[in-house]
Scaffold this motif. Structure first.
Motif, short mmCIF file in Angstrom:
data_model
loop_
_atom_site.label_atom_id
_atom_site.label_comp_id
_atom_site.label_asym_id
_atom_site.label_seq_id
_atom_site.Cartn_x
_atom_site.Cartn_y
_atom_site.Cartn_z
N PHE A 162 0.85 -1.19 0.00
CA PHE A 162 0.00 0.00 0.00
C PHE A 162 0.89 1.25 0.00
O PHE A 162 1.86 1.32 0.75
N LYS A 163 0.50 2.22 -0.83
CA LYS A 163 1.22 3.49 -0.87
C LYS A 163 0.21 4.63 -0.79
O LYS A 163 -0.83 4.58 -1.46
N PRO A 164 0.48 5.66 0.01
CA PRO A 164 -0.48 6.76 0.14
C PRO A 164 -0.56 7.58 -1.13
O PRO A 164 0.45 7.82 -1.81
N LEU A 169 -7.06 -1.79 7.33
CA LEU A 169 -5.76 -1.44 7.89
C LEU A 169 -5.65 0.07 7.94
O LEU A 169 -5.90 0.74 6.94
N ALA A 170 -5.28 0.61 9.11
CA ALA A 170 -5.11 2.05 9.28
C ALA A 170 -3.65 2.35 9.57
O ALA A 170 -2.99 1.62 10.33
N ILE A 194 -6.53 4.79 5.42
CA ILE A 194 -7.24 3.55 5.67
C ILE A 194 -7.29 2.75 4.36
O ILE A 194 -7.70 3.28 3.31
N TYR A 195 -6.85 1.49 4.44
CA TYR A 195 -6.79 0.64 3.27
C TYR A 195 -7.71 -0.56 3.45
O TYR A 195 -7.90 -1.07 4.57
N HIS A 229 -8.88 3.00 0.76
CA HIS A 229 -10.31 3.20 1.03
C HIS A 229 -10.62 4.68 1.23
O HIS A 229 -11.51 5.23 0.58
N CYS A 230 -9.89 5.32 2.13
CA CYS A 230 -10.13 6.75 2.38
C CYS A 230 -8.99 7.31 3.22
O CYS A 230 -8.12 6.57 3.71
N LYS A 231 -9.02 8.61 3.40
CA LYS A 231 -8.06 9.31 4.24
C LYS A 231 -8.83 10.12 5.27
O LYS A 231 -9.76 10.86 4.92
#
Length: 713
Positions: free
Chosen positions: A491-493, A513-514, A524-525, A533-535
């Protein structure tokens, strides 16, 4: 929940309101002494070097939150730190200059100065050159480049080591403290232009040298020195004469720090005192000023090795391991949280992880890990009772690291079958096997190539996945099986942040996962779709602790400024309870706390209960009860206990605070059964302090060492 206490070996179990508390007292954590402090006036970021070679980064403007920790190394000795813009350099007795990578939390470059051990390092006011003082008597100049530093030249070599340095504000001269003297150098020519002889202490043997531990160089060509004779001397560098001599201590003056406006000076001594001097008029109405000793602070028990002035406060640290921030009251108009004395004794991060299902705890030390099995007790009791321990705790494993690097993070899986740790250059994963009363570990020799190292480690609730926070705020997802581990996803932001991740949290159902990084970002993934998923909306203060609720999948967050938020992952917005907290506001006593929340967990028997802790308390927040009013009593458990039932119901509120266990290193639950047959207690008894007949002052006097507590819920 889990509390750890170092007062003596063993455990004891207490019935505590609706929790059975296992008080663990075998985590022998000992912070390392403080050797150097560097405060960046522009960014208000402070670096603290400890004797074990580690460097801690504090955000002074964000409630002194410890944002980052660069782990130490066995042979790394840091004698001094300095900031060059937003770049951090150190020097030590290894003879090397180190620039640290503040994104990847490791040394970025290392250069040998070839002058033997380095005692001091300082940067010129223009930020273009570093000067280091060496054992061989040379002051070496290095040019600061964009991608590193480059040796330029030596100043005139002197007989004896260079122990302290300070640039003149013009950047054209530099003062060097040595044995028995102070030398001033002209930077352009490299030659010494003045030599100031420092007297020995009265009655000292003839062969005893006077060590000039610290010097400062003012714009008006005044030089101030601190020496081993216990004196602070004020010199006129133009004439080379002594202006004023202050006898500060019978021992050594080890360090000096000057304020930016050159009107205040602080000195740290080997007897644990910090002394302030101010540049004041000697008589009312006169323009002539001189350096006058104005205050003496005694907040340390041993040598004060480092001091710094941070605008409105004095910062000091030393061999007693604690970082002390003492605000200068004349710079605060009203008494407030900002004007209160603060002490930082323990890290703002977790060094303990729990295998809830297996009743195991993992303790992280700098160069080894310890895995313990908790003790057991049987029986029931009333709140405050001590239950006998039927099986003593047992140390199952001690795992030492290979090489000189210290551990930066570690984790044990909930089932107790996996153990992982990382240094700044390698990550190791072990399979833990339990057979009867025997334990064995097997190192996983073939790890995915992406697992070079990690800032943080975390296992999924079912122990089938490992999450490793790596460079550029990325997280590697690794699937685990009996004999192998495979890289599943990274995961990458989307923001492109390069700051390190300091917190990871995975949901109990394995869906979410946060992550939280030093840019105050929370991402949040989805572990189902393997997509972002979101920020969470960015809040101005750093995240000190967070966790995902096992029932609602809401993310609960605590920040360095003591604010708390609850975010609905599924709805991608703050919950109604969180909005109510921000609308009503938290109690002022809660906001005045000076240590951040370091852990969040939940009561599996009651979804409305959120359990938080900092170093000096743990708190059960009952979301079904009203928030405390502005002028209501926050710490009200003992008061509620003495009230009749009807009146108790009227005065109870959501925050139930226990201060019995201090200082707290970890709080967690083991998911066990509720003692006492699961009976519900009256409102106001939740989280009740054990031994409630004791006053808070008695508890504080008795509680002196680290605690970790496991609570069966």
């Amino acid at each position: 929940m889990i509390f750890t206490d170092k007062t003596k070996k063993g455990t004891e179990t207490r019935i505590m309101g609706e929790f059975k508390v296992h008080r663990v007292r075998f985590f022998d954590y000992m912070p390392s002494g403080i050797r150097a402090i560097a405060f960046n006036q522009q960014t208000e970021i402070m670096a603290v070097a400890r004797l074990d070679g580690s460097v801690e980064i504090f955000n002074f403007s964000d409630h002194l939150f410890q944002e980052k920790v660069i782990p130490g190394k066995e042979q790394r000795s840091i004698e001094a730190l300095c900031w060059v813009g937003e770049r951090l350099f150190s020097a030590g007795l290894s003879g090397e200059i180190i620039e640290f990578d503040l994104h990847n939390l490791r040394p970025k470059l290392t250069i040998d100065a070839y002058g033997g051990p380095i005692w001091t390092i300082t940067v010129n006011p223009q930020g273009t050159h570093l000067a280091v003082g060496c054992e061989d008597g040379t002051v070496k100049l290095f040019e600061v480049l964009e991608d590193g530093i480059q040796f330029e030249r030596n100043l005139d070599r002197k007989k004896g080591r260079i122990l302290s340095l300070c640039w003149h504000p013009s950047g054209t001269k530099i003062a060097a403290g040595m044995m028995d003297m102070i030398c001033m150098f002209d930077i352009k020519t490299g030659h010494a232009i003045h030599r100031l002889l420092v007297d020995k202490a009265r009655g000292a043997p003839k062969n005893q040298e006077c060590v000039v531990w610290s010097v400062v160089y003012l714009a008006d060509d005044t030089v101030i020195s601190g020496d081993s004779a216990g004196r602070v001397k004020v010199w006129d560098a133009h004439t080379g004469t002594l202006i004023k001599n202050h006898d500060v201590t019978k021992w050594d003056v080890l360090t000096l720090s000057l304020s930016q406006d050159e009107t205040s000076l602080v000195a740290g001594t080997s007897e644990g005192t910090v002394v302030q001097f101010q540049f004041l008029s000697t008589a009312l109405g006169q323009e002539d000023k001189e350096w006058v000793r104005t205050r003496t602070f005694k907040n340390h028990t041993h040598d004060v090795r480092a001091v710094a002035e941070a605008g409105s406060a004095i910062i000091s640290g030393g061999m007693d391991t604690q970082l002390v921030v003492r605000p200068l009251l004349e710079k605060h108009d009203v008494k407030s949280q900002a004007s209160a004395l603060r002490k930082v004794q323990f890290p703002h991060r977790r060094l303990v992880s729990c295998a809830k299902k297996a009743q195991l705890v993992l303790f992280q030390y700098p160069s080894h890990l310890e895995l313990w099995r908790l003790g057991e007790s049987e029986g029931h009791g009333t709140p405050g009772d001590k239950l006998p321990v039927q099986r003593n705790p047992e140390k199952l494993l001690q795992l030492k690291t290979k090489g000189e690097e210290h551990i930066c993070c570690s984790a044990v899986s909930p089932c107790g079958g996996w153990l992982a740790y990382s240094t700044t250059s390698s990550l190791r994963l072990y399979k833990v096997q339990h057979e009867n009363n025997n334990i064995s570990i097997t190192k996983m020799s073939k790890l995915p190539k992406v697992l070079h190292w990690a800032h943080q480690l975390c296992f999924s609730a079912d122990s089938s996945q490992l999450f490793a926070a790596s460079a550029n705020s990325s997280v590697h997802v690794v699937s685990l099986s009996a004999n192998s581990c495979k890289h599943k996803h990274t995961f990458k932001p989307k923001t492109g942040s390069t700051q390190p991740i300091h917190l990871l949290s995975v949901s109990a159902d394995g869906q979410w996962l946060a992550t939280a990084n030093s840019d105050c970002e929370i991402h949040i993934y989805s572990l189902t779709t393997l997509k972002s998923h979101c920020k969470v909306p960015v809040y101005r203060s750093g995240v000190s602790a967070m966790a995902i609720h096992p029932t609602t999948n809401n993310l609960f967050m605590a920040h360095a400024d003591q604010q708390v938020f609850e975010f609905s992952i599924e709805q991608k917005q703050y919950t109604d309870w969180s909005r109510q907290v921000q609308r009503v506001g938290l109690h002022f006593k809660w906001l005045e706390r000076d240590t951040p929340v370091t852990s969040v967990t939940f009561n599996p028997r009651n979804p409305a209960h959120i359990i938080l802790h900092d170093m000096y308390m743990f708190c059960v927040i009952d979301q079904s009860l009203p928030l405390p009013q502005k002028y209501s009593q926050l710490y009200n458990q003992l008061t509620l206990k003495s009230m009749p039932e009807q009146e108790r119901q009227e005065h109870c509120h959501a925050f139930k605070v226990c201060k019995l266990f201090q200082p707290l290193m970890c709080v967690g639950h083991d998911g066990g059964s509720l003692p006492g047959g699961g009976r519900a207690l009256p409102a106001g008894h939740h989280g009740e302090t054990p031994g409630a007949s004791q006053t808070e002052e008695e508890v504080l006097r008795r509680s002196e060492k680290c605690h970790m507590v496991l609570i069966s819920c």
